[in-house]
Scaffold this motif. Structure first.
Motif, PDB file in Angstrom:
ATOM      1  N   ALA A  33      45.948 -52.283 -64.078  1.00  0.00           N
ATOM      2  CA  ALA A  33      46.615 -52.582 -62.809  1.00  0.00           C
ATOM      3  C   ALA A  33      48.044 -53.029 -63.055  1.00  0.00           C
ATOM      4  N   ALA A  34      48.228 -53.855 -64.088  1.00  0.00           N
ATOM      5  CA  ALA A  34      49.574 -54.345 -64.388  1.00  0.00           C
ATOM      6  C   ALA A  34      50.488 -53.188 -64.768  1.00  0.00           C
ATOM      7  N   VAL A  35      49.979 -52.250 -65.576  1.00  0.00           N
ATOM      8  CA  VAL A  35      50.783 -51.099 -65.982  1.00  0.00           C
ATOM      9  C   VAL A  35      51.048 -50.204 -64.763  1.00  0.00           C
ATOM     10  N   LEU A  36      50.015 -50.037 -63.962  1.00  0.00           N
ATOM     11  CA  LEU A  36      50.113 -49.214 -62.760  1.00  0.00           C
ATOM     12  C   LEU A  36      51.223 -49.716 -61.845  1.00  0.00           C
ATOM     13  N   GLY A  37      51.272 -51.036 -61.679  1.00  0.00           N
ATOM     14  CA  GLY A  37      52.251 -51.609 -60.766  1.00  0.00           C
ATOM     15  C   GLY A  37      53.626 -51.730 -61.401  1.00  0.00           C
ATOM     16  N   GLY A  38      53.710 -51.534 -62.710  1.00  0.00           N
ATOM     17  CA  GLY A  38      54.984 -51.748 -63.393  1.00  0.00           C
ATOM     18  C   GLY A  38      54.925 -53.050 -64.144  1.00  0.00           C
ATOM     19  N   ILE A  39      54.647 -52.977 -65.438  1.00  0.00           N
ATOM     20  CA  ILE A  39      54.371 -54.227 -66.149  1.00  0.00           C
ATOM     21  C   ILE A  39      55.639 -55.075 -66.242  1.00  0.00           C
ATOM     22  N   GLY A  40      55.469 -56.356 -66.049  1.00  0.00           N
ATOM     23  CA  GLY A  40      56.589 -57.276 -66.014  1.00  0.00           C
ATOM     24  C   GLY A  40      56.979 -57.647 -64.592  1.00  0.00           C
ATOM     25  N   ASN A  41      56.387 -56.954 -63.627  1.00  0.00           N
ATOM     26  CA  ASN A  41      56.763 -57.145 -62.236  1.00  0.00           C
ATOM     27  C   ASN A  41      55.581 -57.768 -61.478  1.00  0.00           C
ATOM     28  N   ILE A  42      55.788 -58.963 -60.921  1.00  0.00           N
ATOM     29  CA  ILE A  42      54.652 -59.672 -60.321  1.00  0.00           C
ATOM     30  C   ILE A  42      54.103 -58.985 -59.065  1.00  0.00           C
ATOM     31  N   PRO A  43      54.938 -58.660 -58.088  1.00  0.00           N
ATOM     32  CA  PRO A  43      54.356 -57.947 -56.927  1.00  0.00           C
ATOM     33  C   PRO A  43      53.725 -56.629 -57.347  1.00  0.00           C
ATOM     34  N   VAL A  63      27.764 -34.397 -58.187  1.00  0.00           N
ATOM     35  CA  VAL A  63      26.636 -35.305 -57.959  1.00  0.00           C
ATOM     36  C   VAL A  63      26.904 -36.635 -58.661  1.00  0.00           C
ATOM     37  N   ALA A  64      26.304 -37.686 -58.097  1.00  0.00           N
ATOM     38  CA  ALA A  64      26.395 -39.033 -58.655  1.00  0.00           C
ATOM     39  C   ALA A  64      27.840 -39.417 -58.994  1.00  0.00           C
ATOM     40  N   PRO A  65      28.739 -39.389 -58.005  1.00  0.00           N
ATOM     41  CA  PRO A  65      30.159 -39.598 -58.322  1.00  0.00           C
ATOM     42  C   PRO A  65      30.488 -41.003 -58.818  1.00  0.00           C
ATOM     43  N   TYR A  66      29.635 -41.996 -58.499  1.00  0.00           N
ATOM     44  CA  TYR A  66      30.019 -43.368 -58.867  1.00  0.00           C
ATOM     45  C   TYR A  66      30.002 -43.624 -60.356  1.00  0.00           C
ATOM     46  N   GLN A  67      29.346 -42.717 -61.105  1.00  0.00           N
ATOM     47  CA  GLN A  67      29.403 -42.833 -62.545  1.00  0.00           C
ATOM     48  C   GLN A  67      30.824 -42.602 -63.044  1.00  0.00           C
ATOM     49  N   LEU A  68      31.590 -41.863 -62.259  1.00  0.00           N
ATOM     50  CA  LEU A  68      32.930 -41.484 -62.689  1.00  0.00           C
ATOM     51  C   LEU A  68      34.004 -42.432 -62.153  1.00  0.00           C
ATOM     52  N   LYS A  69      33.564 -43.583 -61.647  1.00  0.00           N
ATOM     53  CA  LYS A  69      34.473 -44.566 -61.078  1.00  0.00           C
ATOM     54  C   LYS A  69      35.626 -44.911 -62.020  1.00  0.00           C
ATOM     55  N   ASP A  70      35.278 -45.209 -63.263  1.00  0.00           N
ATOM     56  CA  ASP A  70      36.311 -45.597 -64.223  1.00  0.00           C
ATOM     57  C   ASP A  70      37.229 -44.431 -64.544  1.00  0.00           C
ATOM     58  N   ALA A  71      36.634 -43.248 -64.617  1.00  0.00           N
ATOM     59  CA  ALA A  71      37.459 -42.071 -64.894  1.00  0.00           C
ATOM     60  C   ALA A  71      38.487 -41.887 -63.792  1.00  0.00           C
ATOM     61  N   ILE A  72      38.061 -42.111 -62.543  1.00  0.00           N
ATOM     62  CA  ILE A  72      39.000 -41.985 -61.427  1.00  0.00           C
ATOM     63  C   ILE A  72      40.116 -43.007 -61.556  1.00  0.00           C
ATOM     64  N   ALA A  73      39.725 -44.245 -61.886  1.00  0.00           N
ATOM     65  CA  ALA A  73      40.727 -45.303 -61.997  1.00  0.00           C
ATOM     66  C   ALA A  73      41.782 -44.937 -63.039  1.00  0.00           C
ATOM     67  N   PHE A  74      41.328 -44.423 -64.175  1.00  0.00           N
ATOM     68  CA  PHE A  74      42.299 -44.127 -65.225  1.00  0.00           C
ATOM     69  C   PHE A  74      43.073 -42.837 -64.933  1.00  0.00           C
ATOM     70  N   THR A  75      42.439 -41.906 -64.225  1.00  0.00           N
ATOM     71  CA  THR A  75      43.182 -40.714 -63.810  1.00  0.00           C
ATOM     72  C   THR A  75      44.329 -41.112 -62.887  1.00  0.00           C
ATOM     73  N   MET A  76      44.062 -42.100 -62.018  1.00  0.00           N
ATOM     74  CA  MET A  76      45.112 -42.583 -61.129  1.00  0.00           C
ATOM     75  C   MET A  76      46.267 -43.163 -61.933  1.00  0.00           C
ATOM     76  N   LEU A  77      45.919 -43.877 -63.012  1.00  0.00           N
ATOM     77  CA  LEU A  77      46.952 -44.447 -63.875  1.00  0.00           C
ATOM     78  C   LEU A  77      47.812 -43.323 -64.453  1.00  0.00           C
ATOM     79  N   VAL A  78      47.139 -42.280 -64.961  1.00  0.00           N
ATOM     80  CA  VAL A  78      47.866 -41.149 -65.547  1.00  0.00           C
ATOM     81  C   VAL A  78      48.763 -40.519 -64.488  1.00  0.00           C
ATOM     82  N   LEU A  79      48.193 -40.340 -63.307  1.00  0.00           N
ATOM     83  CA  LEU A  79      48.923 -39.701 -62.224  1.00  0.00           C
ATOM     84  C   LEU A  79      50.185 -40.489 -61.891  1.00  0.00           C
ATOM     85  N   VAL A  80      50.038 -41.803 -61.749  1.00  0.00           N
ATOM     86  CA  VAL A  80      51.194 -42.624 -61.404  1.00  0.00           C
ATOM     87  C   VAL A  80      52.222 -42.566 -62.529  1.00  0.00           C
ATOM     88  N   LEU A  81      51.747 -42.626 -63.781  1.00  0.00           N
ATOM     89  CA  LEU A  81      52.695 -42.652 -64.890  1.00  0.00           C
ATOM     90  C   LEU A  81      53.395 -41.302 -65.083  1.00  0.00           C
TER      91      LEU A  81
END
Lengths: 353, 438
Positions: free
Chosen positions: A281-291, A318-336
């Motif tokens: 989350a910190a990297v996603l938001g821009g590390i070093g930046n509090i907001p 099927v069973a998409p919630y198993q991929l919850k973490d994968a989605i979270a990290f894909t979002m990180l990649v996408l933002v970066l």
């Protein structure tokens, strides 16, 4: 302008954008398919969002610790997840004692405050000791060394607490006033989720205004801007760094109790996953930046909660919630890919890095 | 020059470290060429135990972390078996060592690798979670170590298609083809439910068990509204439960492990549309630690698990010994299976072990494995064990249990089942009234 932009573009950029575009396309396609299938009604989406907000505000509180320490020391404090674990695990024993003596049911508010204070105090103490023992002696060392030390400190703390409290888990007692829900028509919110969201919002607001509005906060920002110059201006650098760790520790301790109220289980390894997520989350938001860290945390919580249903259901996975973490990290990649400095990371981060 | 010396030194250290290892591996191969009159041959290798040295049996079980109760319970079963043997086989003392496996594939692989590196180990008992056995059992068998699992239940492990690398693997636990079917029968016949949802955690145990449940449930006329999955480390189950709620199931079957199982049990009632849903889990969460994790929300939920009431005559004496030795009742369902696994291993060692004239005990690894597979009509606590060609040795008897408020208060697992296929068949004629609570 456009020509310079094209000139500067490398093949790597093109490939990254193509990947990013493909992910975005998948997301839109999946969302459109899910929404048109109408499996979920409005109150389902509302629930998903509330769950995500509650989880996300805990990530956000932890992420503040990562991002502030990075801002001032330019190092990633990997032991922060253990700072987060130490508080609620220690406070558990206070909570269990209150519960078995009946004090928790008679005076729930006082008990909760005491539990919060214990947790925050422990986390703060651990954070300060960590800084004093593990990081301060290495302040002038090359940057990789404190990083490795942080990983070592993380393991040390984990297994110290395992030694203290055992390798099993403990179950937090149920606080009766936080049970139940508030409802408006078909929309409803669980009481403790509301409490978690509100408490996290108040804490974040107060910590942020402390950094932005007070003299000490100004000094912290000065130190993170330029250590030498601020020490020439008469700022005690060591004190400012300790203060940063105190703020991070307090936020982590409070987040820990909120986490324990939500999930009722504490054990010595509990910090690992939330720690990784908060760092993300910190990297996603821009590390070093509090907001940025707050925004990143809430964004990540929402994506984890809403994402699997919204993006993947429509694609027929099927069973998409198993991929919850994968989605979270894909979002990180996408933002970066599109914003290498994170959502709110300004060029400031580039200049100092 | 200095560099050269240090290089030599390092080389020397490496050679001196690997030399004993290499020789240890060569030893068994060299043994048939022994000039003595005593000849003991084995295709894989022979473990030789000098007079006075112990017979080393290794447990690879989950003895730390959230699922520690599962491993501790089976470890105790093995310990009681050793006590009952008087601590000795063929006059040699038994040495027991334990490796933690963590209830995940990585932990199982690490523990198995560690055991495989120890040439003194005669046989192993474990693992607990099927996810550990999947990578672990082949590693052990490569080192010639046969292993008997007291609690792996995933069908894959003893499936005919499992491959030769699992040849050294057996189990005394039931196959989940039985457990999943019993759970589905209970939901349909006894509870008269029509719609079920399942949740697994990606582990072979949970995934295959819920698949068997779903298949049987559908075959018997029910509908499966969702087959969802979570990660074992997940804590926030509300989103996935909200998704399940859209299918309006009558029962949720989640045969997973304690940490995630506790979260689901606590969070189910907080999700709109699931306030009245029935809950059922399996033997992986049948433990006081689960009651601790789930708290009062566990009251009324069902568990499928081995049928204690159908266990053999020795079970009562076992319970007394357990109470005396550890000061509490068993904390998970597989202590008796572990006892049987240990006894099976001991019996096999007695069968194949031979003492040479100089007093050294020889145990052939292939012979031991074959002796284990040849186990037939072995009177164990869990019934009469007979091993199939793929290593399924259990006499499977599964029953359904229900958590009462009293169980939760005292944090003990129920010891009397409320329903079992055998009992239901026995009184199928007068079973008109619904025997809800015991």
């Amino acid at each position: 302008m456009l020509r310079r932009w094209i000139e500067r573009m490398t093949p790597t950029d093109v490939i990254m954008w193509l990947i990013g575009g493909a992910i975005l396309l998948m997301i839109f396609w999946g969302s459109a398919a899910t929404l048109s299938a109408k499996t979920y009604t409005a109150h389902h989406w509302f629930d998903f969002i509330v769950f995500g907000l509650a989880q996300g505000s805990i990530y956000a509180l932890i992420a503040m610790g990562y991002t502030m320490v990075y801002g001032i020391l330019r190092m990633i404090n990997f032991a922060h997840s253990e700072v987060f674990m130490s508080g609620p695990y220690t406070a558990y024993f206070v909570a269990a004692a209150f519960y078995s003596s009946g004090f928790l049911d008679q005076h729930p508010i006082i008990s909760l405050i005491l539990i919060f204070l214990t947790s925050m105090a422990t986390s703060t103490l651990v954070a300060v000791l960590l800084e004093r023992i593990a990081y301060r002696p290495l302040r002038t060392a090359p940057r990789l060394i404190p990083l490795i030390t942080a990983i070592g400190a993380s393991f040390f703390l984990q297994y110290t607490f395992r030694g203290f409290y055992g390798s099993g888990f403990q179950a937090y007692p149920v606080v009766k006033i936080l049970e139940g829900e508030w409802a408006w028509g078909e929309f409803r919110i669980l009481k403790f989720q509301a409490v978690v969201i509100v408490a996290a919002a108040i804490l974040m607001a107060s910590l942020y205004s402390f950094v932005q509005r007070t003299r000490v906060g100004k000094a912290i920002r000065a130190v993170s801007e330029d250590k030498e110059t601020s020490s020439l201006m008469g700022i005690d650098i060591d004190r400012m760094i300790v203060t940063t760790f105190v703020i991070g520790g307090m936020a982590a301790g409070a987040a820990g109790v909120l986490y324990a109220l939500m999930f009722k289980q504490v054990h010595f390894f509990m910090g690992f996953i939330p720690g990784i997520k908060a760092f993300t989350a910190a990297v996603l938001g821009g590390i070093g930046n509090i907001p940025g860290a707050m925004l990143g945390g809430i964004f990540l919580g929402l994506v984890e909660s809403v994402g699997p249903s919204l993006f993947l259901d429509g694609l027929g996975i099927v069973a998409p919630y198993q991929l919850k973490d994968a989605i979270a990290f894909t979002m990180l990649v996408l933002v970066l890919i599109f914003r290498p400095t994170g959502i709110l990371g300004e060029r400031l981060a580039v200049k100092k890095a | 020059m200095k560099r050269f010396i240090s290089l030599l030194l390092v080389l020397g250290i490496v050679v001196s470290l690997t030399a004993p290892l290499a020789s240890a591996q060569e030893k068994p191969k060299a043994s048939p060429a022994k000039p003595k009159a005593f000849v003991y041959e084995d295709k894989i290798g022979v473990v030789k135990i000098k007079k006075g040295d112990p017979i080393h049996i290794a447990c690879w079980m989950v003895v730390a972390g959230p699922d520690a109760s599962l491993g501790t319970d089976t470890k105790r079963g093995v310990e009681i078996a050793i006590d009952d043997k008087g601590g000795k086989i063929l006059g040699f003392p038994i040495k027991l060592s334990v490796q933690d496996t963590g209830c995940n594939a990585e932990g199982g692989q690490a523990a198995a690798t560690k055991l495989a590196a120890d040439p003194t180990i005669v046989a192993a008992i474990g693992s607990n979670c099927s996810s550990e056995a999947r990578p672990g059992a082949p590693i052990l068998w490569k080192a010639g170590i046969a292993t008997v699992s007291p609690s792996n239940t995933a069908p894959f492990l003893t499936d005919p298609s499992r491959g030769p690398e699992y040849d050294g693997y057996l189990r005394t636990a039931h196959n989940d083809k039985v457990q999943g079917a019993v759970a589905a029968q209970f939901a349909i016949k006894q509870l008269k439910l029509k719609k079920a949802a399942t949740i697994h955690d990606g582990s072979p145990y949970a995934e295959q068990l819920q698949a068997v449940f779903a298949e049987t449930f559908k075959k018997m006329g029910g509908t499966i509204t969702a087959q969802e999955a979570v990660a074992p480390t997940d804590t926030d189950m509300r989103p996935v439960l909200t998704k399940i709620a859209t299918g309006k199931p009558d029962i949720i079957y989640y045969p997973i492990f304690i940490a995630a199982g506790g979260h689901i049990t606590r969070q189910v009632k907080e999700v709109k549309g699931l306030e009245k849903v029935k809950l059922m889990s399996a033997d992986g969460t049948f433990s006081p630690d689960f009651i601790k994790a789930a708290g009062e929300t566990a009251i009324g939920m069902y568990h499928s698990s081995p049928d204690f009431s159908a266990f053999g005559a020795g079970y009562k004496a076992f319970l007394e010994k357990h109470q005396k030795k550890y000061g509490e009742k068993p904390i998970a369902p597989f202590h008796a299976h572990a006892y049987d696994a240990a006894m099976m291993v001991f019996a096999a060692i007695e069968k194949v072990g031979r003492v040479a004239p100089d007093g050294t005990l020889h145990i052939g690894r292939k012979a031991l494995r074959d002796a284990l597979y040849a186990t037939k009509n072995f009177k164990g606590l869990t019934g009469n064990l007979t091993c199939t060609a793929t290593g399924d040795c259990a006499d499977p008897m599964i029953a359904i249990y229900q958590m009462t408020a009293d169980n939760v208060k005292k944090q003990v697992i129920p010891d009397k089942p409320i329903w079992s296929p055998a009992a239901a068949a026995a009184k199928s004629a007068p079973a008109k009234e619904a025997p809800k609570k015991k």
